[in-house]
Scaffold this motif. Sequence first.
Motif, PDB file in Angstrom:
ATOM      1  N   GLU A  95       0.896  -1.195   0.076  1.00  0.00           N
ATOM      2  CA  GLU A  95      -0.073   0.206  -0.032  1.00  0.00           C
ATOM      3  C   GLU A  95       0.728   1.170  -0.078  1.00  0.00           C
ATOM      4  O   GLU A  95       0.651   2.175  -0.844  1.00  0.00           O
ATOM      5  N   HIS A  96       1.787   1.312   0.560  1.00  0.00           N
ATOM      6  CA  HIS A  96       2.823   2.561   0.847  1.00  0.00           C
ATOM      7  C   HIS A  96       3.330   2.555  -0.423  1.00  0.00           C
ATOM      8  O   HIS A  96       3.620   3.749  -0.823  1.00  0.00           O
ATOM      9  N   LEU A  97       4.007   1.565  -1.338  1.00  0.00           N
ATOM     10  CA  LEU A  97       4.373   1.832  -2.565  1.00  0.00           C
ATOM     11  C   LEU A  97       3.469   2.235  -3.608  1.00  0.00           C
ATOM     12  O   LEU A  97       3.652   3.236  -4.406  1.00  0.00           O
ATOM     13  N   GLN A  98       2.370   1.835  -3.490  1.00  0.00           N
ATOM     14  CA  GLN A  98       1.251   2.179  -4.407  1.00  0.00           C
ATOM     15  C   GLN A  98       0.999   3.649  -4.215  1.00  0.00           C
ATOM     16  O   GLN A  98       0.573   4.387  -5.010  1.00  0.00           O
ATOM     17  N   ASN A  99       0.845   4.060  -3.035  1.00  0.00           N
ATOM     18  CA  ASN A  99       0.550   5.281  -2.720  1.00  0.00           C
ATOM     19  C   ASN A  99       1.512   6.307  -3.143  1.00  0.00           C
ATOM     20  O   ASN A  99       1.439   7.479  -3.488  1.00  0.00           O
ATOM     21  N   LEU A 100       2.769   5.996  -2.761  1.00  0.00           N
ATOM     22  CA  LEU A 100       3.961   6.841  -3.309  1.00  0.00           C
ATOM     23  C   LEU A 100       3.885   6.920  -5.003  1.00  0.00           C
ATOM     24  O   LEU A 100       4.329   8.108  -5.419  1.00  0.00           O
ATOM     25  N   VAL A 101       3.447   5.841  -5.594  1.00  0.00           N
ATOM     26  CA  VAL A 101       3.519   6.056  -7.111  1.00  0.00           C
ATOM     27  C   VAL A 101       2.602   6.821  -7.256  1.00  0.00           C
ATOM     28  O   VAL A 101       2.524   7.882  -8.439  1.00  0.00           O
ATOM     29  N   ARG A 102       1.259   6.895  -6.758  1.00  0.00           N
ATOM     30  CA  ARG A 102       0.153   7.760  -7.054  1.00  0.00           C
ATOM     31  C   ARG A 102       0.249   9.217  -6.608  1.00  0.00           C
ATOM     32  O   ARG A 102       0.254  10.049  -7.403  1.00  0.00           O
ATOM     33  N   TYR A 103       1.124   9.688  -5.759  1.00  0.00           N
ATOM     34  CA  TYR A 103       1.358  10.889  -5.110  1.00  0.00           C
ATOM     35  C   TYR A 103       2.416  11.446  -6.201  1.00  0.00           C
ATOM     36  O   TYR A 103       2.629  12.516  -6.666  1.00  0.00           O
ATOM     37  N   SER A 104       3.442  10.802  -6.583  1.00  0.00           N
ATOM     38  CA  SER A 104       4.385  11.003  -7.710  1.00  0.00           C
ATOM     39  C   SER A 104       3.688  11.510  -8.869  1.00  0.00           C
ATOM     40  O   SER A 104       3.881  12.586  -9.533  1.00  0.00           O
ATOM     41  N   GLY A 105       2.708  10.637  -9.302  1.00  0.00           N
ATOM     42  CA  GLY A 105       2.009  10.869 -10.465  1.00  0.00           C
ATOM     43  C   GLY A 105       1.161  12.441 -10.651  1.00  0.00           C
ATOM     44  O   GLY A 105       1.251  13.086 -11.432  1.00  0.00           O
ATOM     45  N   VAL A 106       0.488  12.416  -9.281  1.00  0.00           N
ATOM     46  CA  VAL A 106       0.084  13.791  -9.281  1.00  0.00           C
ATOM     47  C   VAL A 106       0.967  14.801  -9.214  1.00  0.00           C
ATOM     48  O   VAL A 106       0.683  15.794  -9.951  1.00  0.00           O
ATOM     49  N   GLN A 107       2.240  14.818  -8.696  1.00  0.00           N
ATOM     50  CA  GLN A 107       3.163  15.873  -8.581  1.00  0.00           C
ATOM     51  C   GLN A 107       3.609  16.171 -10.034  1.00  0.00           C
ATOM     52  O   GLN A 107       3.726  17.144 -10.498  1.00  0.00           O
ATOM     53  N   LEU A 108       3.865  15.211 -10.574  1.00  0.00           N
ATOM     54  CA  LEU A 108       4.470  15.009 -12.252  1.00  0.00           C
ATOM     55  C   LEU A 108       3.197  15.758 -13.077  1.00  0.00           C
ATOM     56  O   LEU A 108       3.596  16.672 -13.901  1.00  0.00           O
ATOM     57  N   ALA A 109       1.989  15.480 -12.716  1.00  0.00           N
ATOM     58  CA  ALA A 109       0.845  15.920 -13.614  1.00  0.00           C
ATOM     59  C   ALA A 109       0.863  17.497 -13.414  1.00  0.00           C
ATOM     60  O   ALA A 109       0.644  18.224 -14.368  1.00  0.00           O
ATOM     61  N   LEU A 110       0.840  18.004 -12.108  1.00  0.00           N
ATOM     62  CA  LEU A 110       0.832  19.279 -11.713  1.00  0.00           C
ATOM     63  C   LEU A 110       2.000  19.959 -12.338  1.00  0.00           C
ATOM     64  O   LEU A 110       1.660  21.209 -13.042  1.00  0.00           O
ATOM     65  N   LYS A 111       3.059  19.540 -12.195  1.00  0.00           N
ATOM     66  CA  LYS A 111       4.210  20.337 -12.637  1.00  0.00           C
ATOM     67  C   LYS A 111       4.211  20.596 -14.233  1.00  0.00           C
ATOM     68  O   LYS A 111       4.948  21.413 -14.650  1.00  0.00           O
ATOM     69  N   ARG A 112       3.625  19.530 -14.838  1.00  0.00           N
ATOM     70  CA  ARG A 112       3.801  19.555 -16.428  1.00  0.00           C
ATOM     71  C   ARG A 112       2.776  20.236 -17.159  1.00  0.00           C
ATOM     72  O   ARG A 112       2.647  19.979 -18.270  1.00  0.00           O
ATOM     73  N   ARG A 113       1.570  20.536 -16.128  1.00  0.00           N
ATOM     74  CA  ARG A 113       0.330  20.890 -17.021  1.00  0.00           C
ATOM     75  C   ARG A 113       0.692  22.254 -17.716  1.00  0.00           C
ATOM     76  O   ARG A 113      -0.049  22.134 -18.682  1.00  0.00           O
ATOM     77  N   LYS A 114       1.429  22.885 -17.339  1.00  0.00           N
ATOM     78  CA  LYS A 114       1.518  24.183 -18.026  1.00  0.00           C
ATOM     79  C   LYS A 114       2.486  24.273 -19.393  1.00  0.00           C
ATOM     80  O   LYS A 114       2.669  25.258 -20.026  1.00  0.00           O
ATOM     81  N   ARG A 115       2.915  23.059 -19.593  1.00  0.00           N
ATOM     82  CA  ARG A 115       3.877  22.998 -20.914  1.00  0.00           C
ATOM     83  C   ARG A 115       3.059  23.164 -22.078  1.00  0.00           C
ATOM     84  O   ARG A 115       1.784  22.470 -22.196  1.00  0.00           O
TER      85      ARG A 115
END
Length: 135
Positions: free
Chosen positions: A115-135
Amino acid sequence: MSLTLEIVTPEAKVYTDTIDSVVIPTVEGEIGILPGHIPLLTQVASGELRVAKGAETQFLAVSGGFAQIEGDSVRVLAENAITEEKIDENAVEAAMKRAEQQLAEAKALDPQELEHLQNLVRYSGVQLALKRRKR
């Protein structure tokens, strides 16, 4: 009228300000909070939290935890939270790859570690989507 928003993780107070409104990702979908909202306690999901103040919208990546709305006060107690400008894209990509690799190689992880690893992957995905949205 305005709201007071406070976002806290186990490590630090990530955000505190007087705002106009906030949209919080919950396990049942996004909820928008305006001044005068009814009292509410809800579970926060991994996702994008949007803060509106004047003409400006600020974005934060959050994962896990709870949001408590009481009067004109909104308090988010999250496992993880970070403002858009503090996201280090390369570090997040590396952490996400490590977690995905551990998941792929794991034959018998205990449920908590999985569960910890799955949450880490999900949270990482959210951060990347947020950072890349403006490109």
